[in-house]
Design a protein around this motif. Sequence first.
Motif, mmCIF file in Angstrom:
data_model
loop_
_atom_site.group_PDB
_atom_site.id
_atom_site.type_symbol
_atom_site.label_atom_id
_atom_site.label_comp_id
_atom_site.label_asym_id
_atom_site.label_seq_id
_atom_site.Cartn_x
_atom_site.Cartn_y
_atom_site.Cartn_z
ATOM 1 N N ASN A 220 -0.408 -5.438 -3.292
ATOM 2 C CA ASN A 220 -0.682 -4.190 -4.008
ATOM 3 C C ASN A 220 -1.379 -3.171 -3.119
ATOM 4 O O ASN A 220 -1.169 -1.964 -3.239
ATOM 5 N N LEU B 160 4.788 6.160 -6.818
ATOM 6 C CA LEU B 160 3.757 5.303 -7.391
ATOM 7 C C LEU B 160 2.753 6.103 -8.211
ATOM 8 O O LEU B 160 2.445 5.755 -9.363
ATOM 9 N N LEU C 202 -3.917 0.871 -9.701
ATOM 10 C CA LEU C 202 -3.034 0.339 -8.668
ATOM 11 C C LEU C 202 -3.412 -1.083 -8.247
ATOM 12 O O LEU C 202 -2.668 -1.719 -7.504
ATOM 13 N N ALA D 100 2.246 6.140 -12.327
ATOM 14 C CA ALA D 100 0.950 5.686 -12.834
ATOM 15 C C ALA D 100 0.198 6.786 -13.582
ATOM 16 O O ALA D 100 -0.921 6.555 -14.040
#
Length: 343
Positions: free
Chosen positions: A94, A108, A275, A112
């Motif tokens: 990650n 990403l 994240l 998110a």
Amino acid sequence: MNQLTIAIQQDHQQLSSKRWQSFSTRWHELAAQQGLTTQNIDIFSDSINWLDQLQGCDGFMWWFGQPLSVSRPGRRLIAALAHINKIPTFPNHNTIWHFDDKVAQSYLLQLADIPTPKTWVFWSKSQADKFINLADYPLVLKLSSGVISKNVELVHNRCEASHHAHALFGSGMYALPPANLPFRWFARRASEAIRVFLSRKTDEEFHKGYLLLQEFLPENDFDIRVTIIGNRAFAFRRYNRPGDFRASGSGRIDWNPAQIPSDSLLLAFQTAKILQTQSLAVDILRRNSKPVIAEISYYYEGWAIEKCPGHWKLSDQASQPVWVEGSMRPEDAIWEDFITQLH
């Protein structure tokens, strides 16, 4: 509980600031102080099967930077270990998979729902041309990889944007040519032709077949670099280069914690939590007084973190981070979190 054994990949890398950094040296020191066993790993050695050295180890640690010679094997090894859940690692998947890839980061962060400048990624020239003809300027052009503001440029009009699109969907490039260089596009082609002709080695990514543009946010004379390691936040302001809109790599740093707004800290903490990263550096700008994240990275230079006079700590019981006085080396914070995880 059995004695822990930590596998540590050697690192001794020259940073973008020309300083030298080795987190592995410090990790071996900390292990010795705590009575822990370490296994020195060197995946670049041709005399041993280093994969065999991971057998029996309880964790694996490797700090690596942007050069392809280390980041490419580093990312692949971490991904492989994560895929089979072999042993815990720092960095974990990650933390590292989007490293030095601004295209991946843009997807990403948008998915998110983390606030960022508006960002557009195009995978065909016709798609890019349609946008370029209708866009409002200026815009920020970014190549997918690059540090200390390298490969970041302000595009002032449709003509400049079209030149970039033509190059990126044409012959491609290793880096943006200097903006003030006469005949810059010819100079870029000549430089790359010479590189091929002389078979010069390169440690840089080659860019071709995409275009990344980002909203330009004026009236930001500095950005705020917040580095999250576990539940700690280290932060400072970086002022832009004179006559430039870019702050990264300027060397004009203000470590005064009183100048760091709490909303920037909370956004950084929130981003790292969403994240699920072990360590994350974020570059924060402001749009209409609200903080937004322009870029993220797992990489940072340890000396700048260590010069912070303290850090903020966020606990599950508190809504606001609490200031902790005293400098701390980032490699110490990383080690502390990793060893705690293994116990």
